[in-house]
Motif scaffolding. Structure first.
Motif, PDB file in Angstrom:
ATOM      1  N   VAL A  47       0.827  -1.198   0.000  1.00 40.15           N
ATOM      2  CA  VAL A  47       0.000   0.000   0.000  1.00 40.15           C
ATOM      3  C   VAL A  47       0.869   1.258   0.000  1.00 40.15           C
ATOM      4  CG1 VAL A  47      -1.744   1.328   1.257  1.00 40.15           C
ATOM      5  CG2 VAL A  47      -1.867  -1.174   1.210  1.00 40.15           C
ATOM      6  N   SER A  48       1.828   1.294   0.940  1.00 34.58           N
ATOM      7  CA  SER A  48       2.652   2.488   1.051  1.00 34.58           C
ATOM      8  C   SER A  48       3.892   2.168   1.873  1.00 34.58           C
ATOM      9  CB  SER A  48       1.856   3.618   1.717  1.00 34.58           C
ATOM     10  OG  SER A  48       2.566   4.837   1.672  1.00 34.58           O
ATOM     11  N   GLY A  49       4.919   2.995   1.725  1.00 29.86           N
ATOM     12  CA  GLY A  49       6.133   2.796   2.492  1.00 29.86           C
ATOM     13  C   GLY A  49       6.830   4.113   2.759  1.00 29.86           C
ATOM     14  N   ILE A  50       7.686   4.104   3.764  1.00 29.14           N
ATOM     15  CA  ILE A  50       8.394   5.335   4.144  1.00 29.14           C
ATOM     16  C   ILE A  50       9.809   4.975   4.585  1.00 29.14           C
ATOM     17  CG2 ILE A  50       7.483   5.229   6.518  1.00 29.14           C
ATOM     18  CD1 ILE A  50       7.319   8.347   6.391  1.00 29.14           C
ATOM     19  N   SER A  51      10.749   5.803   4.216  1.00 25.45           N
ATOM     20  CA  SER A  51      12.150   5.557   4.565  1.00 25.45           C
ATOM     21  C   SER A  51      12.383   5.724   6.063  1.00 25.45           C
ATOM     22  CB  SER A  51      13.046   6.509   3.769  1.00 25.45           C
ATOM     23  OG  SER A  51      12.778   7.857   4.146  1.00 25.45           O
ATOM     24  N   TYR A  52      13.546   5.333   6.500  1.00 24.90           N
ATOM     25  CA  TYR A  52      13.856   5.306   7.934  1.00 24.90           C
ATOM     26  C   TYR A  52      13.712   6.671   8.591  1.00 24.90           C
ATOM     27  CZ  TYR A  52      18.315   7.642   7.211  1.00 24.90           C
ATOM     28  OH  TYR A  52      19.278   8.570   6.916  1.00 24.90           O
ATOM     29  N   ASN A  53      13.977   7.740   7.812  1.00 24.59           N
ATOM     30  CA  ASN A  53      13.924   9.094   8.379  1.00 24.59           C
ATOM     31  C   ASN A  53      12.726   9.893   7.871  1.00 24.59           C
ATOM     32  OD1 ASN A  53      14.644   9.574   5.760  1.00 24.59           O
ATOM     33  ND2 ASN A  53      16.456  10.794   6.234  1.00 24.59           N
ATOM     34  N   GLY A  54      11.868   9.262   7.102  1.00 25.12           N
ATOM     35  CA  GLY A  54      10.675   9.949   6.604  1.00 25.12           C
ATOM     36  C   GLY A  54      10.895  10.800   5.378  1.00 25.12           C
ATOM     37  N   GLY A  55      12.111  10.801   4.852  1.00 24.58           N
ATOM     38  CA  GLY A  55      12.413  11.674   3.730  1.00 24.58           C
ATOM     39  C   GLY A  55      11.940  11.169   2.378  1.00 24.58           C
ATOM     40  N   TYR A  56      11.577   9.909   2.309  1.00 22.80           N
ATOM     41  CA  TYR A  56      11.117   9.307   1.054  1.00 22.80           C
ATOM     42  C   TYR A  56       9.871   8.476   1.332  1.00 22.80           C
ATOM     43  CZ  TYR A  56      10.837   6.001  -2.791  1.00 22.80           C
ATOM     44  OH  TYR A  56      10.378   5.231  -3.831  1.00 22.80           O
ATOM     45  N   THR A  57       8.882   8.625   0.480  1.00 21.74           N
ATOM     46  CA  THR A  57       7.675   7.809   0.606  1.00 21.74           C
ATOM     47  C   THR A  57       7.322   7.190  -0.738  1.00 21.74           C
ATOM     48  OG1 THR A  57       6.182   9.680   0.191  1.00 21.74           O
ATOM     49  CG2 THR A  57       6.744   9.209   2.498  1.00 21.74           C
TER      50      THR A  57
END
Length: 123
Positions: A47-57
Motif C-alpha cells: 500500500v505504502s512505504g516510508i524511509s527510515y527518516n521519513g524523507g522518502y515515501t
C-alpha cells in the motif's frame, strides 16, 4: 522485535481512518516501514512505504492522493492516514519493518510484522 498495528475499524465510504504502527523493544528508525493489506481471498499487497527518516515515501497507484504515510521516530511510531475510503479498501492492514533505509514493495523484504488491523468500509 515487535510491531503493534492499531486504528482500524468500521467506517462509511468517504470517511477517514488513521492507522498506527508502534515499535516495542527496538528503535523504529532502524527500519524503513511498509504498509500492506490483504482482503478476503486476495494476496497481500503493498500500500505504502516510508524511509527510515521519513524523507522518502512510496504509495501504490490505487491509493495515491488518498492515503498518506508518515512517521514520528521520537515516538517510535509510523502512521497511515487513509482518506476518502472506498468499500474496496476493506482489508486487514499490516505494518512491517524492512531493515534498510528505503521501503520495498515486496513483502519478502520485510522481517518484522505487526499483527494487522481490520478496516471495513461500508457503502
Amino acid at each position: 522485535a515487535q510491531l503493534v498495528t492499531s486504528g482500524g475499524g468500521l467506517v462509511q465510504a468517504g470517511g477517514s481512518l488513521r492507522l498506527s504502527c508502534a515499535a516495542s523493544e527496538f528503535r523504529l528508525d532502524d527500519y524503513a516501514i511498509g504498509w500492506f493489506r490483504q482482503s478476503a481471498g486476495q494476496e497481500r499487497e503493498f500500500v505504502s512505504g516510508i524511509s527510515y527518516n521519513g524523507g522518502y515515501t512510496d504509495v501504490a497507484e490505487s491509493v495515491k492522493g488518498r492515503f498518506f504515510v508518515s512517521r514520528d521516530n521520537a515516538k517510535n511510531e509510523a502512521y497511515l492516514e487513509m482518506d476518502i475510503l472506498k468499500p474496496e479498501n476493506t482489508a486487514v492492514y499490516y505494518c512491517a519493518g524492512h531493515a534498510r533505509d528505503y521501503p520495498s514493495q515486496s513483502e519478502e523484504d520485510y522481517t518484522t510484522w505487526g499483527q494487522g488491523t481490520q478496516v471495513t468500509v461500508s457503502s
